[in-house]
Design a protein around this motif. Structure first.
Motif, mmCIF file in Angstrom:
data_model
loop_
_atom_site.group_PDB
_atom_site.id
_atom_site.type_symbol
_atom_site.label_atom_id
_atom_site.label_comp_id
_atom_site.label_asym_id
_atom_site.label_seq_id
_atom_site.Cartn_x
_atom_site.Cartn_y
_atom_site.Cartn_z
ATOM 1 N N ASN B 169 45.999 75.000 46.620
ATOM 2 C CA ASN B 169 46.150 75.165 45.178
ATOM 3 C C ASN B 169 47.613 75.417 44.800
ATOM 4 O OD1 ASN B 169 46.703 77.985 45.343
ATOM 5 N ND2 ASN B 169 44.512 78.455 45.299
ATOM 6 N N LEU B 170 47.853 75.435 43.518
ATOM 7 C CA LEU B 170 49.218 75.563 43.002
ATOM 8 C C LEU B 170 49.898 76.826 43.529
ATOM 9 C CD1 LEU B 170 51.291 74.425 41.004
ATOM 10 C CD2 LEU B 170 50.202 75.761 39.213
ATOM 11 N N LYS B 171 49.116 77.889 43.667
ATOM 12 C CA LYS B 171 49.664 79.161 44.118
ATOM 13 C C LYS B 171 50.179 79.056 45.556
ATOM 14 C CE LYS B 171 48.298 83.933 43.299
ATOM 15 N NZ LYS B 171 47.114 84.743 42.939
ATOM 16 N N THR B 210 45.204 71.449 43.808
ATOM 17 C CA THR B 210 44.191 71.690 42.778
ATOM 18 C C THR B 210 44.706 72.772 41.832
ATOM 19 O OG1 THR B 210 41.981 72.571 42.334
ATOM 20 C CG2 THR B 210 43.000 73.260 44.390
ATOM 21 N N LEU B 211 44.299 72.681 40.575
ATOM 22 C CA LEU B 211 44.670 73.707 39.588
ATOM 23 C C LEU B 211 43.567 74.766 39.460
ATOM 24 C CD1 LEU B 211 46.249 71.509 36.782
ATOM 25 C CD2 LEU B 211 47.393 72.658 38.670
ATOM 26 N N GLY B 212 42.595 74.726 40.366
ATOM 27 C CA GLY B 212 41.514 75.715 40.318
ATOM 28 C C GLY B 212 40.241 75.103 39.776
ATOM 29 N N ASN B 214 38.817 75.299 36.772
ATOM 30 C CA ASN B 214 38.694 74.907 35.369
ATOM 31 C C ASN B 214 38.689 73.399 35.237
ATOM 32 O OD1 ASN B 214 39.183 77.580 34.063
ATOM 33 N ND2 ASN B 214 40.985 77.371 35.350
ATOM 34 N N ILE B 215 37.939 72.942 34.251
ATOM 35 C CA ILE B 215 38.019 71.523 33.906
ATOM 36 C C ILE B 215 38.907 71.431 32.678
ATOM 37 C CG2 ILE B 215 36.673 69.547 33.117
ATOM 38 C CD1 ILE B 215 34.415 70.689 34.881
ATOM 39 N N LEU B 216 40.125 70.954 32.892
ATOM 40 C CA LEU B 216 41.108 70.941 31.810
ATOM 41 C C LEU B 216 41.264 69.538 31.246
ATOM 42 C CD1 LEU B 216 43.926 73.136 33.430
ATOM 43 C CD2 LEU B 216 42.094 73.865 31.887
ATOM 44 N N PHE B 224 49.542 74.317 30.973
ATOM 45 C CA PHE B 224 49.059 75.169 32.064
ATOM 46 C C PHE B 224 50.143 75.298 33.152
ATOM 47 C CE2 PHE B 224 46.648 75.808 36.019
ATOM 48 C CZ PHE B 224 45.724 76.760 35.660
ATOM 49 N N ILE B 228 52.775 78.585 34.012
ATOM 50 C CA ILE B 228 52.812 79.206 35.343
ATOM 51 C C ILE B 228 54.225 79.166 35.927
ATOM 52 C CG2 ILE B 228 52.007 78.847 37.723
ATOM 53 C CD1 ILE B 228 49.288 78.006 36.256
#
Lengths: 235, 235
Positions: B169-171, B210-212, B214-216, B224, B228
């Protein structure tokens, strides 16, 4: 798969959802949809489709258990276009409750009659956004409050997005505070909170933070805050 | 204080900025504004105000030195309303360059003539947003590219906002990569990138994240990501 929030425990759908199934999606017997009620997602297969109602069999159900803190945004009312954007994007980004607030510098004024009409419109916006983003629950839109009424609101972390605070930033605060159940975030109008409002909120247990050096429009702040909460919750 | 981006080194302003000073702000001799050119903010005091031009004396100048990485968003073209929102909000949140991209699932098609008209409109949107958010520089809006043309784009960190990637993920990525000069972020159309597009981009040196959960919507992703980045740069 298409998501719909049901009106009741029997998983009845609204007229507009039935219209969507019949005329927009043109669904057929055997198609599957997800009907959500009370934080349960029911995967169902359609067995009868009529303009006045549908019949279906439930294939499986998924229950939601919240892992992340509940996020409540207490936001100054802004003009309709911006407010609609806030509702839509905040829902998409997982907000749990939105409280419209009247601050001293809030320009938009709504009388009770207008407010009732708006509430209907606002519910529609969050319902559609929650369905599109496949959420398990609808965010609650509270009644319009004055900022004084935030005095009694409960939360483990209560922050003010301040234009005056220069030291403590969001990162400092979130570092040690993510193991909480309920976060309240106050977002003021254009021009910010008055000194008195900010002082009062501090006596109500809120703390002021800066969001950094960017100059953000009011309607951008909810998306900014919620994106960061989502990021911090990434595992 | 009101910010305006100048047209040239002489700090000439556009006709519409002169109109804004004369007729919207109704400024008077002695009023101060900020005129920006080439990443220098000039604080000036007006000494003459006419519809065809203004005269002023420079009180002080501030030069910008970039501390944070340069952020480039390579985003699928979307419909006008969403695209305008992306331009406005991405500018507000500090984007440095936006590259409109045509992917296989991009629905919007623009011929050269239409594109030229749009470019003028797009420049206007980012200029206004950059002035409102007191930025030192205008984001660059590149020409429309196909995703193949991202092959030669340089960046220290090149990521794809993927709907397929479930692990990284992004983090995870940002943890070790913020000491870089230039970050490229690819954001696909509704429906996402095709498998082939994603594979190709990986051979071009991009990595999928992946951004997590959520469905954005497409237009939410730039806000988003940029929120961040801003958060991670907070000191």
């Amino acid at each position: 798969m298409q998501h719909y929030f049901a009106l009741s425990k029997n998983l009845d759908l609204s007229i507009s959802d039935l219209h969507h199934i019949n005329n927009v999606m043109r669904m057929k017997i055997g198609d599957q949809i997800i009907i959500i009620y009370n934080k349960i997602k029911n995967f169902v297969e359609l067995t009868e489709i009529k303009p006045v109602g549908i019949k279906f069999k439930i294939i499986k159900s998924e229950t939601f258990t919240r892992e992340n803190p509940e996020i409540v945004l207490a936001v100054s009312l802004v003009n309709e276009q911006k407010w609609d954007l806030i509702l839509q994007k905040a829902t998409e980004l997982g907000v749990n409750q939105i409280i419209p607030i009247v601050f001293e510098r809030t320009i938009i004024k709504l009388d009770d009659k207008k407010l009732n009409q708006k509430q209907i419109r606002w519910q529609k916006i969050v319902k559609e956004a929650a369905e599109q983003s496949h959420r398990f629950e609808l965010p609650i839109i509270s009644n319009l409050l004055s900022y004084h009424e935030l005095k009694n609101i409960s939360g483990d972390l209560k922050i003010i997005c301040s234009t005056k605070e220069k030291q403590t930033n969001l990162k400092d605060i979130l570092k040690n505070n993510l193991n909480c159940d309920r976060i309240i975030v106050v977002i003021g109008p254009e021009g910010g909170l008055t000194d008195l409002e900010e002082e009062k909120l501090i006596t109500y247990g809120f703390q002021s933070i800066t969001l950094g050096n960017n100059i953000l429009r009011v309607e951008t702040v909810p998306m900014f805050i919620l994106s960061i909460f989502n990021y911090e919750m990434m595992r």
